[in-house]
Enzyme design. Sequence first.
Site, short mmCIF file in Angstrom:
data_model
loop_
_atom_site.label_atom_id
_atom_site.label_comp_id
_atom_site.label_asym_id
_atom_site.label_seq_id
_atom_site.Cartn_x
_atom_site.Cartn_y
_atom_site.Cartn_z
N LYS A 84 -5.96 -14.39 40.03
CA LYS A 84 -4.60 -14.66 40.54
C LYS A 84 -4.57 -14.62 42.07
O LYS A 84 -3.98 -15.48 42.70
CB LYS A 84 -3.60 -13.64 39.97
CG LYS A 84 -3.55 -13.61 38.45
CD LYS A 84 -2.52 -12.62 37.93
CE LYS A 84 -2.80 -11.18 38.31
NZ LYS A 84 -4.02 -10.61 37.70
N ARG A 119 5.07 -7.72 34.45
CA ARG A 119 3.98 -7.11 33.70
C ARG A 119 4.44 -6.52 32.40
O ARG A 119 3.64 -5.96 31.65
CB ARG A 119 3.37 -5.99 34.53
CG ARG A 119 2.24 -6.46 35.40
CD ARG A 119 1.77 -5.27 36.19
NE ARG A 119 0.35 -5.23 36.34
CZ ARG A 119 -0.30 -5.82 37.33
NH1 ARG A 119 0.34 -6.55 38.19
NH2 ARG A 119 -1.60 -5.70 37.43
N ARG A 128 -15.97 -6.91 42.72
CA ARG A 128 -15.07 -7.45 43.76
C ARG A 128 -15.16 -6.61 45.05
O ARG A 128 -15.22 -5.39 45.00
CB ARG A 128 -13.63 -7.44 43.28
CG ARG A 128 -12.66 -7.81 44.39
CD ARG A 128 -11.29 -8.10 43.91
NE ARG A 128 -10.69 -7.03 43.15
CZ ARG A 128 -9.52 -7.14 42.55
NH1 ARG A 128 -8.85 -8.27 42.60
NH2 ARG A 128 -9.03 -6.14 41.87
N ARG A 147 -11.86 -1.83 46.12
CA ARG A 147 -10.54 -1.25 45.84
C ARG A 147 -10.68 0.02 45.01
O ARG A 147 -11.56 0.09 44.15
CB ARG A 147 -9.72 -2.29 45.06
CG ARG A 147 -8.48 -2.72 45.77
CD ARG A 147 -7.86 -3.93 45.15
NE ARG A 147 -7.28 -3.69 43.82
CZ ARG A 147 -6.58 -4.59 43.16
NH1 ARG A 147 -6.36 -5.77 43.70
NH2 ARG A 147 -6.08 -4.33 41.97
N ARG A 183 -6.91 -0.55 32.99
CA ARG A 183 -6.00 -1.62 33.41
C ARG A 183 -5.98 -2.74 32.38
O ARG A 183 -4.93 -3.32 32.11
CB ARG A 183 -6.44 -2.17 34.78
CG ARG A 183 -6.12 -1.22 35.92
CD ARG A 183 -6.92 -1.55 37.16
NE ARG A 183 -6.65 -2.86 37.72
CZ ARG A 183 -7.46 -3.49 38.56
NH1 ARG A 183 -8.59 -2.91 38.96
NH2 ARG A 183 -7.15 -4.67 39.01
P1 AP5 Z 1 -9.05 -11.88 42.01
O1 AP5 Z 1 -8.55 -13.20 42.45
O2 AP5 Z 1 -9.11 -10.78 43.02
O3 AP5 Z 1 -8.31 -11.39 40.67
P2 AP5 Z 1 -6.79 -10.99 40.37
O4 AP5 Z 1 -6.37 -11.69 39.14
O5 AP5 Z 1 -5.94 -11.18 41.59
O6 AP5 Z 1 -7.03 -9.45 40.06
P3 AP5 Z 1 -6.19 -8.17 40.48
O7 AP5 Z 1 -7.09 -6.98 40.34
O8 AP5 Z 1 -5.61 -8.32 41.84
O9 AP5 Z 1 -5.16 -8.15 39.36
P4 AP5 Z 1 -4.25 -6.98 38.95
O10 AP5 Z 1 -3.16 -7.76 38.31
O11 AP5 Z 1 -4.86 -5.90 38.14
O12 AP5 Z 1 -3.94 -6.21 40.32
P5 AP5 Z 1 -2.62 -5.93 41.11
O13 AP5 Z 1 -3.02 -5.79 42.53
O14 AP5 Z 1 -1.54 -6.93 40.74
O15 AP5 Z 1 -10.51 -12.10 41.40
C1 AP5 Z 1 -11.28 -11.00 40.93
C2 AP5 Z 1 -12.76 -11.17 41.31
O16 AP5 Z 1 -13.28 -12.32 40.64
C3 AP5 Z 1 -13.01 -11.43 42.80
O17 AP5 Z 1 -14.18 -10.74 43.14
C4 AP5 Z 1 -13.19 -12.94 42.92
O18 AP5 Z 1 -14.06 -13.29 43.97
C5 AP5 Z 1 -13.79 -13.28 41.56
N1 AP5 Z 1 -13.35 -14.57 41.06
C6 AP5 Z 1 -12.09 -15.11 41.12
N2 AP5 Z 1 -12.05 -16.31 40.51
C7 AP5 Z 1 -13.33 -16.52 40.03
C8 AP5 Z 1 -13.95 -17.58 39.27
N3 AP5 Z 1 -13.25 -18.68 38.91
N4 AP5 Z 1 -15.26 -17.45 38.96
C9 AP5 Z 1 -15.98 -16.35 39.33
N5 AP5 Z 1 -15.44 -15.32 40.05
C10 AP5 Z 1 -14.15 -15.41 40.38
O19 AP5 Z 1 -2.14 -4.51 40.52
C11 AP5 Z 1 -2.82 -3.30 40.82
C12 AP5 Z 1 -1.98 -2.12 40.28
O20 AP5 Z 1 -0.67 -2.12 40.91
C13 AP5 Z 1 -1.67 -2.14 38.79
O21 AP5 Z 1 -2.72 -1.60 38.03
C14 AP5 Z 1 -0.38 -1.30 38.74
O22 AP5 Z 1 -0.66 0.08 38.84
C15 AP5 Z 1 0.36 -1.72 39.99
N6 AP5 Z 1 1.29 -2.85 39.77
C16 AP5 Z 1 1.17 -4.09 40.32
N7 AP5 Z 1 2.17 -4.89 39.90
C17 AP5 Z 1 2.93 -4.13 39.07
C18 AP5 Z 1 4.11 -4.39 38.31
N8 AP5 Z 1 4.70 -5.60 38.32
N9 AP5 Z 1 4.63 -3.39 37.56
C19 AP5 Z 1 4.07 -2.18 37.56
N10 AP5 Z 1 2.95 -1.86 38.24
C20 AP5 Z 1 2.38 -2.83 39.00
#
Ligand code: AP5
Length: 206
Positions: free
Chosen positions: A16, A87, A121, A150, A161
């Site tokens: 994402k 979420r 990552r 991270r 997660r």
């Molecule tokens: P990347 O693009 O970084 O993946 P992502 O989907 O953005 O992963 P996130 O970890 O950011 O998702 P998340 O939803 O858990 O985290 P968030 O910060 O929202 O890609 C991942 C890796 O793969 C990278 O190394 C990249 O290079 C590689 N890659 C990408 N595309 C590729 C491909 N096509 N092929 C190969 N490799 C590839 O949330 C974190 C925390 O915040 C949560 O756990 C929660 O505690 C809190 N939080 C956030 N939002 C909420 C909410 N709405 N409600 C409650 N708590 C929340």
Amino acid sequence: MSEPKILLLGAPGAGKGTQSSNITDHYDVEHVTTGDALRANKDMQTEHGTPREYMDAGELVPDPVVNEIVEAALGDADGFVLDGYPRNLSQAEYLSDIADLDLVALLDVSKEELVDRLTGRRMDPETGDIYHTEFNMPDEEEVRDRLVQRDDDTEETVRERLRVFEENTQPVIDHYEETGDLVRIDGEQTPDEVWSDLKAEIEDAA
Ligand code: AP5
């Protein structure tokens, strides 16, 4: 379409953040991401405690904290890509009251691939660029040396997660599937191939 309103869904590690950055570069829209907003305010005191207490355990931060962040961010944006929200079904209901969406896209990736992507990552703290120890490392030694992992990308927290995603966010995906709004993108292709499919869907939604 000049200023699309896009909701990007997907499990942790589905890509994402990677694809949101393509969307913001190409369409010049806001990137609204609850994950980054919470990370920037990890030690903020709220009546529910600090975001850190939830995030470092891989749990969801309570809805009132997150809803407020999203409402404030969307209020200022003409077009946006929303990443990491909603979420759970209660957040999805809140969102339907505050925004109209042009596209709801899901990046589809299998669970084992997600674990590999997240534990490998690395981020550049200066630019925010995302890399991977196996698939995509920067050429410059100076950049490689400053990359960080991270706090929640350890294997144990990643698995929690993914469990939280299955329990809370899968029903959100089912909901958008039932309303007929969901577009699925094969997220296991290369990042450029995923972007090409996603861009085609955004253009179609115009
Ligand atoms: P990347 O693009 O970084 O993946 P992502 O989907 O953005 O992963 P996130 O970890 O950011 O998702 P998340 O939803 O858990 O985290 P968030 O910060 O929202 O890609 C991942 C890796 O793969 C990278 O190394 C990249 O290079 C590689 N890659 C990408 N595309 C590729 C491909 N096509 N092929 C190969 N490799 C590839 O949330 C974190 C925390 O915040 C949560 O756990 C929660 O505690 C809190 N939080 C956030 N939002 C909420 C909410 N709405 N409600 C409650 N708590 C929340």
